[in-house]
Design a protein around this motif. Structure first.
Motif, PDB file in Angstrom:
ATOM      1  N   GLU A  77     -27.800  50.969   5.643  1.00 40.26           N
ATOM      2  CA  GLU A  77     -27.184  51.618   6.846  1.00 40.26           C
ATOM      3  C   GLU A  77     -27.009  52.972   6.684  1.00 40.26           C
ATOM      4  O   GLU A  77     -27.025  53.627   7.393  1.00 40.26           O
ATOM      5  N   ARG A  78     -26.549  53.244   5.451  1.00 40.54           N
ATOM      6  CA  ARG A  78     -26.101  54.793   5.113  1.00 40.54           C
ATOM      7  C   ARG A  78     -27.394  55.544   4.810  1.00 40.54           C
ATOM      8  O   ARG A  78     -27.283  56.731   5.184  1.00 40.54           O
ATOM      9  N   LEU A  79     -28.423  55.078   4.230  1.00 43.51           N
ATOM     10  CA  LEU A  79     -29.554  55.818   3.930  1.00 43.51           C
ATOM     11  C   LEU A  79     -29.915  56.733   5.146  1.00 43.51           C
ATOM     12  O   LEU A  79     -30.493  57.641   5.073  1.00 43.51           O
ATOM     13  N   GLN A  80     -29.883  56.267   6.353  1.00 46.56           N
ATOM     14  CA  GLN A  80     -30.227  56.752   7.479  1.00 46.56           C
ATOM     15  C   GLN A  80     -29.467  58.231   7.592  1.00 46.56           C
ATOM     16  O   GLN A  80     -30.096  59.016   8.409  1.00 46.56           O
ATOM     17  N   THR A  81     -28.328  58.382   7.209  1.00 53.59           N
ATOM     18  CA  THR A  81     -27.570  59.519   7.510  1.00 53.59           C
ATOM     19  C   THR A  81     -27.725  60.383   6.357  1.00 53.59           C
ATOM     20  O   THR A  81     -27.080  61.731   6.427  1.00 53.59           O
ATOM     21  N   LEU A  82     -28.632  59.927   5.166  1.00 54.79           N
ATOM     22  CA  LEU A  82     -28.390  61.064   4.407  1.00 54.79           C
ATOM     23  C   LEU A  82     -29.637  61.928   4.248  1.00 54.79           C
ATOM     24  O   LEU A  82     -30.647  61.327   4.629  1.00 54.79           O
ATOM     25  N   PRO A  83     -29.460  63.265   3.831  1.00 51.01           N
ATOM     26  CA  PRO A  83     -30.602  64.057   3.962  1.00 51.01           C
ATOM     27  C   PRO A  83     -31.457  63.743   2.891  1.00 51.01           C
ATOM     28  O   PRO A  83     -31.306  63.138   1.669  1.00 51.01           O
ATOM     29  N   THR A  84     -32.860  63.984   2.976  1.00 49.05           N
ATOM     30  CA  THR A  84     -34.139  63.434   2.265  1.00 49.05           C
ATOM     31  C   THR A  84     -34.742  64.703   1.981  1.00 49.05           C
ATOM     32  O   THR A  84     -34.790  65.716   2.698  1.00 49.05           O
ATOM     33  N   ALA A 122     -10.896  61.750  -4.701  1.00 52.72           N
ATOM     34  CA  ALA A 122     -12.247  61.063  -4.908  1.00 52.72           C
ATOM     35  C   ALA A 122     -13.207  61.807  -4.967  1.00 52.72           C
ATOM     36  O   ALA A 122     -13.400  62.898  -4.550  1.00 52.72           O
ATOM     37  N   ALA A 123     -14.484  61.105  -5.477  1.00 53.65           N
ATOM     38  CA  ALA A 123     -15.761  61.731  -5.187  1.00 53.65           C
ATOM     39  C   ALA A 123     -16.521  60.863  -4.373  1.00 53.65           C
ATOM     40  O   ALA A 123     -15.950  60.257  -3.350  1.00 53.65           O
ATOM     41  N   GLU A 124     -18.033  60.677  -4.204  1.00 53.56           N
ATOM     42  CA  GLU A 124     -18.612  60.437  -3.032  1.00 53.56           C
ATOM     43  C   GLU A 124     -19.799  59.331  -3.323  1.00 53.56           C
ATOM     44  O   GLU A 124     -20.610  59.759  -3.854  1.00 53.56           O
ATOM     45  N   PRO A 125     -20.151  58.295  -2.652  1.00 56.37           N
ATOM     46  CA  PRO A 125     -21.469  57.523  -3.037  1.00 56.37           C
ATOM     47  C   PRO A 125     -21.745  56.407  -2.024  1.00 56.37           C
ATOM     48  O   PRO A 125     -21.179  56.545  -0.950  1.00 56.37           O
ATOM     49  N   ILE A 126     -22.466  55.242  -2.425  1.00 54.78           N
ATOM     50  CA  ILE A 126     -23.069  54.484  -1.496  1.00 54.78           C
ATOM     51  C   ILE A 126     -22.715  53.008  -1.960  1.00 54.78           C
ATOM     52  O   ILE A 126     -23.120  52.813  -3.013  1.00 54.78           O
ATOM     53  N   ALA A 127     -22.460  52.319  -1.197  1.00 57.96           N
ATOM     54  CA  ALA A 127     -22.128  50.853  -1.731  1.00 57.96           C
ATOM     55  C   ALA A 127     -23.415  50.034  -1.684  1.00 57.96           C
ATOM     56  O   ALA A 127     -24.323  50.400  -0.748  1.00 57.96           O
ATOM     57  N   HIS A 138     -29.209  60.355 -14.305  1.00 54.51           N
ATOM     58  CA  HIS A 138     -30.594  60.952 -13.996  1.00 54.51           C
ATOM     59  C   HIS A 138     -30.837  61.414 -12.651  1.00 54.51           C
ATOM     60  O   HIS A 138     -31.761  61.473 -11.857  1.00 54.51           O
ATOM     61  N   LEU A 139     -29.602  61.393 -11.829  1.00 58.81           N
ATOM     62  CA  LEU A 139     -29.627  61.446 -10.340  1.00 58.81           C
ATOM     63  C   LEU A 139     -30.670  60.778  -9.461  1.00 58.81           C
ATOM     64  O   LEU A 139     -31.127  61.448  -8.726  1.00 58.81           O
ATOM     65  N   GLN A 140     -30.444  59.627  -9.562  1.00 59.41           N
ATOM     66  CA  GLN A 140     -31.373  58.711  -9.484  1.00 59.41           C
ATOM     67  C   GLN A 140     -30.794  58.007  -7.883  1.00 59.41           C
ATOM     68  O   GLN A 140     -31.624  57.282  -7.073  1.00 59.41           O
ATOM     69  N   GLN A 141     -29.523  57.798  -7.648  1.00 57.04           N
ATOM     70  CA  GLN A 141     -28.820  57.404  -6.694  1.00 57.04           C
ATOM     71  C   GLN A 141     -29.251  57.980  -5.319  1.00 57.04           C
ATOM     72  O   GLN A 141     -29.442  59.337  -5.380  1.00 57.04           O
ATOM     73  N   PRO A 142     -29.444  57.314  -4.335  1.00 54.08           N
ATOM     74  CA  PRO A 142     -30.183  57.849  -3.243  1.00 54.08           C
ATOM     75  C   PRO A 142     -29.386  58.985  -2.688  1.00 54.08           C
ATOM     76  O   PRO A 142     -30.014  60.118  -2.200  1.00 54.08           O
ATOM     77  N   GLN A 143     -27.872  59.049  -2.690  1.00 59.06           N
ATOM     78  CA  GLN A 143     -27.070  60.230  -2.133  1.00 59.06           C
ATOM     79  C   GLN A 143     -27.264  61.503  -3.138  1.00 59.06           C
ATOM     80  O   GLN A 143     -27.053  62.741  -2.770  1.00 59.06           O
ATOM     81  N   HIS A 144     -27.974  61.390  -4.528  1.00 62.19           N
ATOM     82  CA  HIS A 144     -28.296  62.491  -5.297  1.00 62.19           C
ATOM     83  C   HIS A 144     -29.620  62.971  -5.533  1.00 62.19           C
ATOM     84  O   HIS A 144     -29.838  63.727  -5.843  1.00 62.19           O
TER      85      HIS A 144
END
Length: 813
Positions: free
Chosen positions: A118-125, A107-112, A789-795
């Protein structure tokens, strides 16, 4: 709030509604799996759910690889059945065996989409980087004075400083006694200086010898052209020596080894000790203390932009730990793991940037340029020489690209004298006869003029109107050329950066040729593209005379397709090459005098512009003054180096081209773009400090006329390494052979030196590390397919890192 199993059911129902297109979650099911499994474990009812959760996660991870709608439908139905069974078990407790679900790999990795908030709170910004952007004075022990010194090493902020890596390590866990030294190994020894002596050779070079003993034996260390060491190295001083063990008269010796005074506290700890780059006023001990402070306090706070699935799949160390271990490693294994992580990061950012450049260039269509075949055939037949098979093959490749509506993005690589210019002329004819204009951009005015003279002679018999546009073009002439380009009457233009000025407008630019690719950055290419008609990209051909092994060229110019001219035209003059020891320099001077007396001219190349605080290589400024005053007082000498203004460099080269200067003292600024047929001698000082590929480029500046030409390499080292590399240059004039040899002898990290113009600096990565490069390319392509374009929040952090990594990768020539 819905638990993980309820959220999963909603997502699967959404996937069914959308026709099993893997779009119910941003990035796909396989990325959602990595997030869902942790949530599911947290929401599970104990061990009874463990196997069930693992099976579902594996199915989700391989969902995008399932062959077609039916297979995906079957997989989702299976999961939904298991979810239903789990709910029923919870309502009516019983023991039931969970039916296995079909699995597919990794697998690779992303956000539903459903759980993004809920997940954005754990992502580095990017906000996590803000504290790291504070000035280095934030670090304890760093005041304004040290901050100024650190600035000279490129460290203005805390994050900058964390990326000032050690240039080597002294491994106190693997010390070796002198009596056990073996020839050819790279080792660290500790000993006491017994004696220090300096002597001056007949050519004026200072050689410093030190005899070092550790009780088990004695060894001699020798430094060339570093007279200041006499005041630094004293008898009785304990010293750490690191370098390669050479052989002289049957005894082990060190030539130009790294050294520093022994710090006893480091010896007591028995660990691997970093040795950092320094500048005058900043000692090794001070630098280590500063780096220890910044590493301990700030490395753990560095956000990690790399998706966790990539780290898990490739078994990569987390970034904070990698930064800590690269500076102060626990052992060699941890150091290697840290290097691997940091090298992967650089190569991933490199590949992502190149994929972005290629996509950007090809984001607009091109006009297909298809001239009548008989015109090209007649032009080739009219040439006063026969094209080589390599030239014919490359012309076919380029013409095939020109006939497409996808913009050509091709690199033409050929050794000095391989005939790139006639290839460019042929494809320019093709573009013009297909109804488009062509532009060729060169890095210097002199090279642009040389191209104009050569191309105009080939194109004018066909009635093709060619113009030359440089910074020296007069205002009236410039206005006339602007008008001719705008109305289309000027079909070919050759110039410098003047071509990308705002006033330059083309009627129908269809082909752009850039000479010496590594002298131009992405911005210059983009500016030329914007000269094409609105909504259309021109075809792009970039040319380079720098020989690079094919595998490396694909890595270095991953955004370009590759054509190679690997065959020389018959009759090309070979340059006689000889390398001399420092004591033989007088022979070289007398030979230069004889050549000048016969009406010829010469280059003298120096490694540096001015004298250095840390290096005692010959500098161009000081050498120019010494040669003019004491060696060649009756001859006319000129000087050119990279710190001069463009106008000054052009003036110096024009004087040399016009025969007003007998000897031109220069740095490697003359590596490309100089064609002076009357110059017959290339004398290179400190030749052992250059790579073979660069020496070959410098050698190619002579031998361009009718007279026999020579390259003289003066080495300030007699080491086995230096002898093997310089002998290779004596033995062949084939640039591609030398490039492969350079890779073999110097290793991947030194092939390009510190920077390769037009690309980002690589501090840890090697472009020849094919395994890591392949991994980075594969992961970059997968990321690019998911999120170009690496526009998803996790990227978001990864997008920021790509931008920072590439922002200085422009024209630094």
């Amino acid at each position: 709030m819905a638990n993980a199993f309820e959220r999963l059911e909603r997502i699967l129902q959404l996937e069914i509604e959308q026709g099993y297109q893997n779009k119910a979650v941003v990035g796909g099911m396989h990325q959602f799996a990595a997030y869902w499994i942790d949530q599911a474990r947290a929401d599970s009812s104990g061990e009874a759910d463990a196997f069930f959760i693992e099976q579902i996660a594996e199915t989700l991870a391989g969902y995008d690889r399932l062959p077609g709608r039916d297979a995906r439908s079957k997989a989702i139905d299976g999961i939904l059945t298991q979810l239903k069974n789990r709910t029923e078990r919870a309502a009516t407790p019983s023991i039931e065996q969970v039916a296995p679900v079909a699995t597919v790999p990794e697998a690779a990795e992303p956000i539903a989409q459903v759980v993004v908030e809920e997940r954005l709170q754990t992502l580095p910004t990017s906000a996590d980087y803000e504290p790291l952007a504070q000035p280095v004075t934030t670090i304890r022990g760093v005041g304004p004075k040290n901050a100024e010194l650190l600035g000279k090493l490129g460290a203005e902020t805390i994050l900058d400083l964390l990326y000032v890596f050690p240039r080597r390590y002294d491994d106190y866990t693997r010390l070796k006694p002198i009596h056990r030294l073996q020839y050819g190994e790279i080792v660290t020894i500790i000993g006491t200086i017994w004696d220090v002596r300096a002597r001056r050779t007949r050519s004026g070079q200072v050689i410093v010898h030190a005899v070092i003993s550790d009780g088990s034996g004695k060894v001699q260390a020798t430094w060339f052209n570093q007279q200041w060491l006499v005041d630094k190295l004293k008898a009785g001083m304990q010293i750490v020596i690191s370098g390669k063990v050479d052989q002289y008269l049957g005894k082990p010796v060190f030539n130009n080894p790294e050294w520093e005074p022994l710090a006893e506290e480091l010896l007591r700890t028995g660990r691997i000790v970093p040795v950092y780059p320094l500048t005058k006023g900043l000692s090794a001990t001070q630098m280590r203390k500063i780096m220890q402070a910044v590493t301990e306090q700030w490395a753990p706070r560095v956000p990690d932009p790399l998706p966790s699935s990539i780290k898990q799949r490739l078994r990569l160390m987390d970034l904070p730990r990698a930064l800590a271990q690269i500076h102060f490693p626990d052992d060699q294994q941890q150091l290697e793991a840290a290097r691997q992580r940091l090298a992967f990061d650089e190569l991933l950012l490199l590949q992502l940037g190149m994929l972005g450049q290629r996509a950007d260039w090809q984001s607009r269509p091109a006009n297909a340029l298809v001239p009548p075949d008989h015109i090209i055939t007649e032009f080739i037949n009219s040439l006063p020489f026969k094209l080589t098979d390599a030239q014919q093959r490359v012309i076919f490749e380029i013409r095939r690209d020109l006939g497409q509506t996808v913009p050509m993005n091709r690199l033409l690589q050929g050794d000095v004298g391989a005939g790139k210019t006639v290839v460019a002329a042929t494809v320019m004819v093709a573009a013009v006869k297909a109804g488009a204009q062509s532009a060729l951009m060169a890095p210097t005015e002199i090279l642009a003029e040389q191209h104009f003279q050569g191309l105009n002679a080939l194109l004018s018999p066909l009635g093709i109107h060619t113009e030359l546009l440089t910074g020296s073009t007069t205002t009236a002439e410039r206005d006339r050329i602007y008008a001719a380009l705008a109305d289309g009457s000027a079909e070919v233009v050759i110039g410098t950066h003047a071509l990308i000025q705002d006033n330059v407008l083309f009627k129908h630019l269809g082909l752009v040729v850039i000479d010496e690719q590594h002298r131009f950055g992405v911005d210059q290419r983009g500016a030329l593209r914007d000269k094409a008609p609105s909504g259309v990209s021109p075809h792009l051909l970039v040319m380079s005379a720098t020989p690079i092994p094919r595998s490396l060229a694909l890595s270095l110019y991953g955004d370009l397709d590759l054509s190679i001219l690997d065959e020389m035209p018959p009759g090309r003059q070979e340059i006689t090459t000889r390398w001399l020891r420092p004591g033989e320099r007088e022979r070289a001077y007398r030979f230069v005098e004889r050549q000048v007396a016969e009406g010829r001219q010469a280059f003298v190349i120096c490694p540096l512009v001015e004298d250095s605080d840390t290096l005692d290589e010959k500098s161009a400024v000081a050498e120019y003054e010494r040669l003019q005053q004491t060696i060649f007082p009756r001859l006319r000498l000129g000087l050119i180096h990279g710190r001069m203004k463009s106008a000054e460099k052009e003036a110096a080269m024009r004087a040399f081209s016009a025969g007003e200067v007998d000897i031109l003292v220069a740095t490697t600024v003359i590596e490309v773009g100089i064609d002076v047929p009357n110059s017959t001698v290339m004398l290179i000082e400190g030749a052992n400090r250059f790579g073979l590929a660069q020496l070959h480029q410098l050698r190619g500046r002579v031998g361009r006329g009718e007279h026999k030409s020579y390259c003289i390499l003066v080495s300030d080292s007699t080491s086995e390494d230096a002898a093997e590399r310089l002998t290779a240059l004596e033995d062949t004039n084939d640039g591609f052979q030398l490039a492969e040899k350079d890779l073999e002898l110097r290793g991947p990290g030194e092939f390009f030196g510190r920077r390769q113009s037009g690309m980002p600096e690589l501090k840890q990565a090697s472009l020849f590390d094919t395994r890591t490069l392949a991994q980075a390319r594969r992961e970059a392509q997968e990321l690019f397919e998911i999120d170009p374009h690496l526009q998803q929040p996790q990227h978001a952090l990864l997008h920021q890192q790509v931008s920072v990594f590439w922002e200085n990768a422009g024209d630094i020539s």
